[in-house]
Design a protein around this motif. Structure first.
Motif, PDB file in Angstrom:
ATOM      1  N   VAL A 401      26.603 -36.661  20.656  1.00 27.44           N
ATOM      2  CA  VAL A 401      25.569 -36.263  21.620  1.00 27.44           C
ATOM      3  C   VAL A 401      25.992 -34.973  22.319  1.00 27.44           C
ATOM      4  CG1 VAL A 401      26.551 -37.730  23.444  1.00 27.44           C
ATOM      5  CG2 VAL A 401      24.137 -37.033  23.564  1.00 27.44           C
ATOM      6  N   GLN A 402      25.015 -34.107  22.546  1.00 27.75           N
ATOM      7  CA  GLN A 402      25.265 -32.885  23.319  1.00 27.75           C
ATOM      8  C   GLN A 402      24.320 -32.888  24.515  1.00 27.75           C
ATOM      9  OE1 GLN A 402      24.773 -30.161  19.740  1.00 27.75           O
ATOM     10  NE2 GLN A 402      26.252 -29.003  20.955  1.00 27.75           N
ATOM     11  N   ARG A 403      24.870 -32.563  25.692  1.00 30.59           N
ATOM     12  CA  ARG A 403      24.030 -32.515  26.897  1.00 30.59           C
ATOM     13  C   ARG A 403      23.753 -31.059  27.272  1.00 30.59           C
ATOM     14  NH1 ARG A 403      24.263 -36.599  31.819  1.00 30.59           N
ATOM     15  NH2 ARG A 403      23.244 -37.727  30.144  1.00 30.59           N
ATOM     16  N   PHE A 404      22.513 -30.805  27.649  1.00 31.82           N
ATOM     17  CA  PHE A 404      22.106 -29.455  28.053  1.00 31.82           C
ATOM     18  C   PHE A 404      21.472 -29.522  29.439  1.00 31.82           C
ATOM     19  CE2 PHE A 404      22.030 -29.679  23.476  1.00 31.82           C
ATOM     20  CZ  PHE A 404      22.589 -28.474  23.068  1.00 31.82           C
ATOM     21  N   CYS A 423      15.850 -36.260  20.867  1.00 28.23           N
ATOM     22  CA  CYS A 423      15.882 -35.445  22.092  1.00 28.23           C
ATOM     23  C   CYS A 423      15.453 -36.379  23.224  1.00 28.23           C
ATOM     24  CB  CYS A 423      14.921 -34.271  21.943  1.00 28.23           C
ATOM     25  SG  CYS A 423      14.676 -33.358  23.471  1.00 28.23           S
ATOM     26  N   PHE A 424      16.300 -36.550  24.233  1.00 30.90           N
ATOM     27  CA  PHE A 424      15.990 -37.501  25.307  1.00 30.90           C
ATOM     28  C   PHE A 424      16.200 -36.826  26.662  1.00 30.90           C
ATOM     29  CE2 PHE A 424      16.340 -41.245  27.979  1.00 30.90           C
ATOM     30  CZ  PHE A 424      15.336 -42.036  27.446  1.00 30.90           C
ATOM     31  N   ILE A 425      15.171 -36.918  27.510  1.00 31.65           N
ATOM     32  CA  ILE A 425      15.187 -36.208  28.788  1.00 31.65           C
ATOM     33  C   ILE A 425      15.831 -37.094  29.867  1.00 31.65           C
ATOM     34  CG2 ILE A 425      13.791 -34.931  30.465  1.00 31.65           C
ATOM     35  CD1 ILE A 425      13.568 -33.884  27.551  1.00 31.65           C
ATOM     36  N   GLN A 426      16.850 -36.573  30.518  1.00 31.77           N
ATOM     37  CA  GLN A 426      17.494 -37.307  31.622  1.00 31.77           C
ATOM     38  C   GLN A 426      16.816 -36.997  32.954  1.00 31.77           C
ATOM     39  OE1 GLN A 426      19.600 -39.645  31.294  1.00 31.77           O
ATOM     40  NE2 GLN A 426      20.269 -39.387  29.171  1.00 31.77           N
ATOM     41  N   ALA A 444      11.372 -37.177  32.386  1.00 33.42           N
ATOM     42  CA  ALA A 444      12.597 -37.984  32.447  1.00 33.42           C
ATOM     43  C   ALA A 444      12.336 -39.381  31.887  1.00 33.42           C
ATOM     44  CB  ALA A 444      13.078 -38.070  33.890  1.00 33.42           C
ATOM     45  N   GLY A 445      13.251 -39.854  31.046  1.00 27.91           N
ATOM     46  CA  GLY A 445      13.096 -41.172  30.437  1.00 27.91           C
ATOM     47  C   GLY A 445      12.281 -41.149  29.157  1.00 27.91           C
ATOM     48  N   GLU A 446      11.791 -39.975  28.797  1.00 27.11           N
ATOM     49  CA  GLU A 446      11.020 -39.839  27.550  1.00 27.11           C
ATOM     50  C   GLU A 446      11.813 -38.965  26.563  1.00 27.11           C
ATOM     51  OE1 GLU A 446       6.479 -40.066  29.318  1.00 27.11           O
ATOM     52  OE2 GLU A 446       7.351 -38.099  28.930  1.00 27.11           O
ATOM     53  N   GLY A 447      11.338 -38.964  25.360  1.00 23.23           N
ATOM     54  CA  GLY A 447      12.007 -38.132  24.357  1.00 23.23           C
ATOM     55  C   GLY A 447      11.181 -38.091  23.093  1.00 23.23           C
ATOM     56  N   THR A 448      11.778 -37.560  22.052  1.00 21.19           N
ATOM     57  CA  THR A 448      11.074 -37.526  20.769  1.00 21.19           C
ATOM     58  C   THR A 448      12.101 -37.464  19.634  1.00 21.19           C
ATOM     59  OG1 THR A 448       9.267 -36.502  19.545  1.00 21.19           O
ATOM     60  CG2 THR A 448      10.837 -35.003  20.575  1.00 21.19           C
ATOM     61  N   VAL A 449      11.633 -37.859  18.475  1.00 21.39           N
ATOM     62  CA  VAL A 449      12.479 -37.780  17.283  1.00 21.39           C
ATOM     63  C   VAL A 449      12.204 -36.457  16.584  1.00 21.39           C
ATOM     64  CG1 VAL A 449      13.006 -38.780  15.034  1.00 21.39           C
ATOM     65  CG2 VAL A 449      12.478 -40.272  16.982  1.00 21.39           C
ATOM     66  N   ILE A 450      13.271 -35.701  16.358  1.00 20.46           N
ATOM     67  CA  ILE A 450      13.146 -34.442  15.619  1.00 20.46           C
ATOM     68  C   ILE A 450      13.594 -34.732  14.198  1.00 20.46           C
ATOM     69  CG2 ILE A 450      13.776 -32.000  15.553  1.00 20.46           C
ATOM     70  CD1 ILE A 450      14.828 -32.379  18.480  1.00 20.46           C
ATOM     71  N   ARG A 451      12.638 -34.751  13.301  1.00 20.72           N
ATOM     72  CA  ARG A 451      13.005 -35.067  11.917  1.00 20.72           C
ATOM     73  C   ARG A 451      13.766 -33.905  11.281  1.00 20.72           C
ATOM     74  NH1 ARG A 451      10.987 -39.481   9.243  1.00 20.72           N
ATOM     75  NH2 ARG A 451      13.001 -39.185   8.215  1.00 20.72           N
ATOM     76  N   ARG A 452      14.622 -34.273  10.375  1.00 19.34           N
ATOM     77  CA  ARG A 452      15.431 -33.320   9.609  1.00 19.34           C
ATOM     78  C   ARG A 452      14.566 -32.182   9.030  1.00 19.34           C
ATOM     79  NH1 ARG A 452      16.482 -34.022   3.904  1.00 19.34           N
ATOM     80  NH2 ARG A 452      18.348 -32.889   3.304  1.00 19.34           N
ATOM     81  N   THR A 466      17.641 -31.719  32.474  1.00 25.93           N
ATOM     82  CA  THR A 466      18.844 -32.187  31.787  1.00 25.93           C
ATOM     83  C   THR A 466      18.386 -33.060  30.618  1.00 25.93           C
ATOM     84  OG1 THR A 466      20.082 -32.187  33.851  1.00 25.93           O
ATOM     85  CG2 THR A 466      20.995 -33.479  32.023  1.00 25.93           C
ATOM     86  N   TYR A 467      18.853 -32.695  29.444  1.00 31.11           N
ATOM     87  CA  TYR A 467      18.455 -33.493  28.283  1.00 31.11           C
ATOM     88  C   TYR A 467      19.618 -33.631  27.302  1.00 31.11           C
ATOM     89  CZ  TYR A 467      17.760 -28.982  25.869  1.00 31.11           C
ATOM     90  OH  TYR A 467      17.928 -27.741  25.312  1.00 31.11           O
ATOM     91  N   ASP A 468      19.539 -34.687  26.509  1.00 28.75           N
ATOM     92  CA  ASP A 468      20.579 -34.970  25.516  1.00 28.75           C
ATOM     93  C   ASP A 468      19.994 -34.842  24.108  1.00 28.75           C
ATOM     94  OD1 ASP A 468      22.316 -35.548  27.581  1.00 28.75           O
ATOM     95  OD2 ASP A 468      21.871 -37.704  27.531  1.00 28.75           O
ATOM     96  N   ILE A 469      20.792 -34.314  23.219  1.00 25.25           N
ATOM     97  CA  ILE A 469      20.427 -34.291  21.798  1.00 25.25           C
ATOM     98  C   ILE A 469      21.415 -35.203  21.068  1.00 25.25           C
ATOM     99  CG2 ILE A 469      20.235 -32.881  19.715  1.00 25.25           C
ATOM    100  CD1 ILE A 469      18.027 -32.227  21.624  1.00 25.25           C
ATOM    101  N   HIS A 470      20.890 -36.319  20.568  1.00 20.25           N
ATOM    102  CA  HIS A 470      21.708 -37.289  19.827  1.00 20.25           C
ATOM    103  C   HIS A 470      21.533 -37.029  18.333  1.00 20.25           C
ATOM    104  CE1 HIS A 470      22.175 -39.914  23.448  1.00 20.25           C
ATOM    105  NE2 HIS A 470      20.979 -39.421  23.739  1.00 20.25           N
TER     106      HIS A 470
END
Lengths: 480, 109
Positions: A401-404, A423-426, A444-452, A466-470
């Protein structure tokens, strides 16, 4: 007197001219240091053909040593290579803005400048080898080709084209959740090539190669509208774009070109810039001119169906007509005379170019279809995010995971990932962009799937986000 | 001449009239559609032993070494791309062209 030992062609290295990878990597990074290629804070680049975001800050992390395989064509490194290579190729063409040259004069000087030319001379062959070597491994052309067998082969293709009723591109537009958006996306994919109509082909206008040259020129002057600007094919395409509310200056939508669209555009430059590939180009040209007839007919009908009578389809009508002639002209007046003039030994090159053009067109079509499907499914991918995030939280085997933390207005230039990501929003709000004027808002608390391999970008719409990319790898794994 | 398209993952043998061809590769990238009849006495070269380093196929009938270069020079015009192959073979004169998945030994596997 000493003579250099002659090395047979097939025993020479197939590596690019500069064999030292470090030299290439240094030149690429130096090339990327220009402001022209830096990240920008808008989605569009209006009327400045020199500015093209390449995300050069990432260059140093990318590895171009090993040429791409067929499976890697849509990766981030490939996208970067394609964006950079097209930029290099187009520094051979005259590109001028429509307005306000004075404020862009420094950009022009830099785009065509000595530094860019010198660095480009090192970088270009590497990127060509990196992007296009897969064609040699993917398409095999062998055997004893004769004029008769080549005729039989192409006649079979022409018969197949005449029988063809399906058009995957048109079907995709009509089946999209938002056909008008899908159609605009399609038009802007093609704009990268069509607004510079025949520039790659024009590389073959010079030189001295007999009657073939005159035949090539006839096709070229059709494309260029016989010197009447309003009938130039690129002018017709400008009309198509403007009629559906899109800008008509080259590369306004640079960030929204799919990697495969760039790859196809690059390919025609690849076979036209190096005239050792001239016979491959003849094959690729024949394929393009022939396949374009039915495609343009369907596109004209489909665009009218979607936008109604206001859409300008002259470009597609013109090609549906003139490419019937061009297909015949390339075959009868160029390919057949070329074989007669230069012998049957050139046939494998012609067939190879034909197959390569077809393969790259198929890849670009499928990539477009996949992008439309993913973009259409934005609500679905957003709905999956909370559950996936919960599963990650519970997991003992957490993905990387990377936090931005980014401020308002921070724009992530469009890019792709090589695996599925969450992608998940903190905190804060992000507008997640899946295409030109298409986005989904994430709080915040929402996100989305970024397909390959799916092209996307983002812009921050709160004072801070602030968001995380898992890096979840494969989305299915996190759904159960 | 006739054009035949087939899936090279499943079919490796083409029969056009009295001519037989088999699909062979030494590197997994370049494929050739070679004549199956040994130039010596017509033995089944597709069942022969490939020696990629020496560039030969050993015919199973009389152990003759047949040069790959010679076979490739007379191979049928062929294009292999992902999932499909297209070959141009002599017209079998009204007889059907058949493609089948019989065992081919003289190829890299």
């Amino acid at each position: 007197m000493q003579h250099k030992k002659h090395i047979p062609l097939d025993e020479r290295s197939k590596s690019p001219v500069v064999e030292d990878y470090d030299v290439f990597a240094q030149c690429l990074q130096a090339y990327g240091e220009s402001d022209l290629y830096a990240d920008i804070e808008t989605w569009l680049v209006e009327d400045n053909p020199y500015r093209r975001p390449l995300r050069p800050h990432v260059f140093k992390y990318l590895d171009f040593r090993k040429p791409l395989t067929r499976e890697e064509l849509l990766t981030y490194t490939s996208l970067t290579a394609s964006r950079t290579l097209l930029t290099l190729y187009e520094s051979d063409f005259v590109l001028l803005p429509r307005r306000d040259l004075a404020s862009k004069r420094a950009d022009l000087e830099e785009f065509y400048g000595r530094r860019a030319q010198v660095l480009g001379a090192v970088v270009r062959p590497w990127l060509e080898s990196y992007l296009f070597s897969f064609l040699d491994d993917t398409i095999s052309v062998s055997g004893r080709w004769t004029l008769a067998s080549m005729k039989e082969y192409f006649e079979s293709f022409l018969a197949e084209e005449r029988r063809r009723t399906e058009c995957p591109m048109a079907s995709t537009l009509l089946a999209s959740a938002d056909p008008a958006h899908a159609a605009r996306t399609c038009l802007l994919q093609l704009a990268g090539d069509f607004l510079l109509e025949s520039s790659a082909m024009g590389r073959n206008a010079g030189g001295h190669y007999g009657p073939l040259q005159s035949e090539m020129f006839k096709i070229l002057i059709d494309e260029l509208g016989y010197g009447v600007h309003q009938t130039r094919h690129s002018s017709l395409y400008e009309g198509a774009l403007e009629s559906v509310g899109l800008a008509s200056t080259p590369h306004t939508y640079w960030q929204f070109y799919l990697g495969s669209s760039l790859l196809l555009n690059n390919y025609y430059n690849y076979v036209c810039r190096n005239h050792g590939r001239f016979f491959r180009y003849l094959g690729a040209l024949f394929q393009a001119e022939t396949a374009f007839i039915a495609l343009c007919r369907r596109m004209a009908d489909t665009l009218r169906q979607i936008f109604g009578p206001r859409v300008d389809v002259r470009y597609f009508q013109e090609h549906a007509h003139i490419d019937g002639h061009h297909s015949r002209m390339v075959y009868d007046k160029m390919i057949l005379p070329a074989v007669e003039m230069f012998g049957e030994g050139i046939i494998p090159d012609i067939v190879r170019g034909f197959e390569e053009g077809k393969l790259l067109t198929d890849i670009a079509t499928q990539d477009f279809i996949d992008q439309v499907a993913w973009s259409d499914g934005s609500a679905h991918w957003k709905s999956l995010a909370p559950a996936i995030h919960r599963n990650i939280e519970k997991s003992h085997d957490k993905p990387r995971v990377q936090r931005f933390v980014e401020p308002r207005g921070e724009l992530s230039v469009t890019h792709v990932h090589d695996g599925d990501e969450l992608c998940f929003i903190q905190s804060g709000t992000m507008r997640f962009v899946t295409g030109h004027e298409r986005s989904v808002l994430l709080h915040a608390g929402e996100g989305t799937v970024i397909r390959r391999n799916r092209l996307h970008g983002a812009i921050i719409e709160s004072d801070e986000c602030t968001y995380d990319i898992h890096s979840i790898g494969e989305v299915q794994r996190w759904l159960s | 001449m006739a054009v035949v398209t087939f899936d090279p993952g499943h079919a490796r043998f083409v029969i056009a009239g009295n001519l037989r061809f088999f699909l062979s590769t030494t590197d997994g990238h370049v494929f050739h559609l070679l004549r199956a009849a040994c130039p010596h006495r017509g033995g089944p070269l597709h069942l022969g032993q490939l020696d990629a380093d020496a560039g030969t196929i050993r015919c199973p009938w009389h152990d003759g070494e047949v040069s790959l270069r010679c076979l490739q020079r007379d191979a049928a015009p062929l294009v292999v791309r992902p999932g499909s192959a297209t070959a141009v073979v002599p017209d079998p004169g009204g007889e059907p062209i058949t493609v089948d998945g019989r065992l081919v030994l003289a190829t890299r596997r």
